[in-house]
Design a protein around this motif. Structure first.
Motif, PDB file in Angstrom:
ATOM      1  N   ASP A 148      43.118  41.604  76.618  1.00  0.00           N
ATOM      2  CA  ASP A 148      42.052  40.703  76.163  1.00  0.00           C
ATOM      3  C   ASP A 148      42.580  39.289  76.322  1.00  0.00           C
ATOM      4  O   ASP A 148      43.602  38.929  75.732  1.00  0.00           O
ATOM      5  CB  ASP A 148      41.689  40.998  74.706  1.00  0.00           C
ATOM      6  CG  ASP A 148      40.449  40.240  74.261  1.00  0.00           C
ATOM      7  OD1 ASP A 148      40.160  39.159  74.828  1.00  0.00           O
ATOM      8  OD2 ASP A 148      39.767  40.721  73.336  1.00  0.00           O
ATOM      9  N   ASP A 149      41.863  38.481  77.113  1.00  0.00           N
ATOM     10  CA  ASP A 149      42.304  37.115  77.396  1.00  0.00           C
ATOM     11  C   ASP A 149      42.105  36.184  76.202  1.00  0.00           C
ATOM     12  O   ASP A 149      42.765  35.152  76.103  1.00  0.00           O
ATOM     13  CB  ASP A 149      41.564  36.558  78.613  1.00  0.00           C
ATOM     14  CG  ASP A 149      41.895  37.335  79.878  1.00  0.00           C
ATOM     15  OD1 ASP A 149      43.004  37.908  79.933  1.00  0.00           O
ATOM     16  OD2 ASP A 149      41.046  37.378  80.793  1.00  0.00           O
ATOM     17  N   ILE A 167      44.626  43.186  66.510  1.00  0.00           N
ATOM     18  CA  ILE A 167      43.748  44.352  66.417  1.00  0.00           C
ATOM     19  C   ILE A 167      42.412  43.990  67.039  1.00  0.00           C
ATOM     20  O   ILE A 167      41.755  43.034  66.624  1.00  0.00           O
ATOM     21  CB  ILE A 167      43.590  44.805  64.956  1.00  0.00           C
ATOM     22  CG1 ILE A 167      44.938  45.286  64.433  1.00  0.00           C
ATOM     23  CG2 ILE A 167      42.540  45.899  64.842  1.00  0.00           C
ATOM     24  CD1 ILE A 167      44.959  45.653  62.978  1.00  0.00           C
ATOM     25  N   LEU A 168      42.014  44.768  68.043  1.00  0.00           N
ATOM     26  CA  LEU A 168      40.783  44.521  68.774  1.00  0.00           C
ATOM     27  C   LEU A 168      39.606  45.237  68.135  1.00  0.00           C
ATOM     28  O   LEU A 168      38.527  44.673  67.987  1.00  0.00           O
ATOM     29  CB  LEU A 168      40.965  44.973  70.228  1.00  0.00           C
ATOM     30  CG  LEU A 168      39.878  44.607  71.219  1.00  0.00           C
ATOM     31  CD1 LEU A 168      39.739  43.095  71.310  1.00  0.00           C
ATOM     32  CD2 LEU A 168      40.211  45.188  72.584  1.00  0.00           C
ATOM     33  N   ASP A 169      39.810  46.494  67.745  1.00  0.00           N
ATOM     34  CA  ASP A 169      38.720  47.285  67.173  1.00  0.00           C
ATOM     35  C   ASP A 169      39.304  48.339  66.234  1.00  0.00           C
ATOM     36  O   ASP A 169      40.445  48.771  66.395  1.00  0.00           O
ATOM     37  CB  ASP A 169      37.917  47.953  68.297  1.00  0.00           C
ATOM     38  CG  ASP A 169      36.571  48.476  67.821  1.00  0.00           C
ATOM     39  OD1 ASP A 169      36.146  48.112  66.704  1.00  0.00           O
ATOM     40  OD2 ASP A 169      35.956  49.263  68.565  1.00  0.00           O
ATOM     41  N   VAL A 170      38.493  48.767  65.276  1.00  0.00           N
ATOM     42  CA  VAL A 170      38.895  49.802  64.328  1.00  0.00           C
ATOM     43  C   VAL A 170      38.115  51.068  64.638  1.00  0.00           C
ATOM     44  O   VAL A 170      36.889  51.068  64.621  1.00  0.00           O
ATOM     45  CB  VAL A 170      38.626  49.355  62.874  1.00  0.00           C
ATOM     46  CG1 VAL A 170      39.020  50.452  61.895  1.00  0.00           C
ATOM     47  CG2 VAL A 170      39.353  48.068  62.561  1.00  0.00           C
ATOM     48  N   ILE A 174      42.483  49.886  67.963  1.00  0.00           N
ATOM     49  CA  ILE A 174      42.737  49.521  69.354  1.00  0.00           C
ATOM     50  C   ILE A 174      43.418  48.163  69.296  1.00  0.00           C
ATOM     51  O   ILE A 174      42.945  47.243  68.633  1.00  0.00           O
ATOM     52  CB  ILE A 174      41.434  49.437  70.180  1.00  0.00           C
ATOM     53  CG1 ILE A 174      40.763  50.816  70.197  1.00  0.00           C
ATOM     54  CG2 ILE A 174      41.707  48.938  71.575  1.00  0.00           C
ATOM     55  CD1 ILE A 174      39.387  50.813  70.879  1.00  0.00           C
ATOM     56  N   VAL A 175      44.537  48.053  70.011  1.00  0.00           N
ATOM     57  CA  VAL A 175      45.370  46.856  69.948  1.00  0.00           C
ATOM     58  C   VAL A 175      45.317  46.120  71.284  1.00  0.00           C
ATOM     59  O   VAL A 175      45.214  46.746  72.351  1.00  0.00           O
ATOM     60  CB  VAL A 175      46.839  47.229  69.610  1.00  0.00           C
ATOM     61  CG1 VAL A 175      47.715  46.022  69.521  1.00  0.00           C
ATOM     62  CG2 VAL A 175      46.889  48.026  68.332  1.00  0.00           C
TER      63      VAL A 175
END
Length: 170
Positions: free
Chosen positions: A138-139, A146-149, A167-168
């Motif tokens: 992810d730029d 942490i991107l998403d749970v 999701i990391v």
């Protein structure tokens, strides 16, 4: 021998037959001491066994009371869920959604009373409380964020009951 006064010198006056002085039997004394120590040890062992049994019984009672308290907290949730299912049979979607929300709220409240807390998932990945299932580039975010749970995590006090699955950012 006698001196001028007529007394006998150099001899010990007789007092009669000597009585034997009783010497304590060392073996009997050691046997008595051994028996005392053995008795004390057996009493200590019995006391410890009683303590161990009492502690185990107290622990079982404590666990049983904790389970009973939790079940009492969850019984209203069960009642609400049964009402929601009854409303679903009538196909009233608004009542069904309201019933499910009510059950969810009651369950969350009951678990929070027991000390359950949600693990925070804002910010950086922490391997002690998070479980990384995927990593994606992810730029816009830095690596390790942490991107998403995918699944919420929970803890009771400092103990992790279930880690948050996330999701990391790679």
């Amino acid at each position: 021998m006698t001196d001028e006064s007529g007394q006998v010198r150099g001899t010990v006056p007789e007092t009669g037959p000597e009585e034997p002085v009783e010497q304590p039997d060392p073996l009997a004394e050691l046997t008595r001491e051994r028996d005392e120590y053995l008795d004390a040890l057996q009493r200590l062992k019995a006391e410890f066994d009683n303590y161990r049994k009492r502690a185990a019984r107290d622990q079982e009672q404590l666990v049983a009371r904790a389970h009973e308290r939790l079940v009492k907290e969850l019984l209203p949730v069960l009642d609400d869920l049964e009402r929601a299912l009854a409303a679903a049979e009538e196909h009233e979607e608004a009542k069904l959604e309201e019933g499910v929300r009510l059950v969810h709220r009651a369950l969350v409240d009951a678990l929070q009373k027991e000390g359950l807390a949600e693990i925070e998932t804002d910010g950086q990945f922490d391997p002690h409380v998070h479980e990384a299932l995927l990593s994606q580039p992810d730029d816009e975010r830095e690596s390790g964020a942490i991107l998403d749970v995918l699944q919420k995590g929970y803890r009771i006090g400092d103990k992790v009951v279930r880690p948050a699955r996330v999701i990391v950012v790679a």
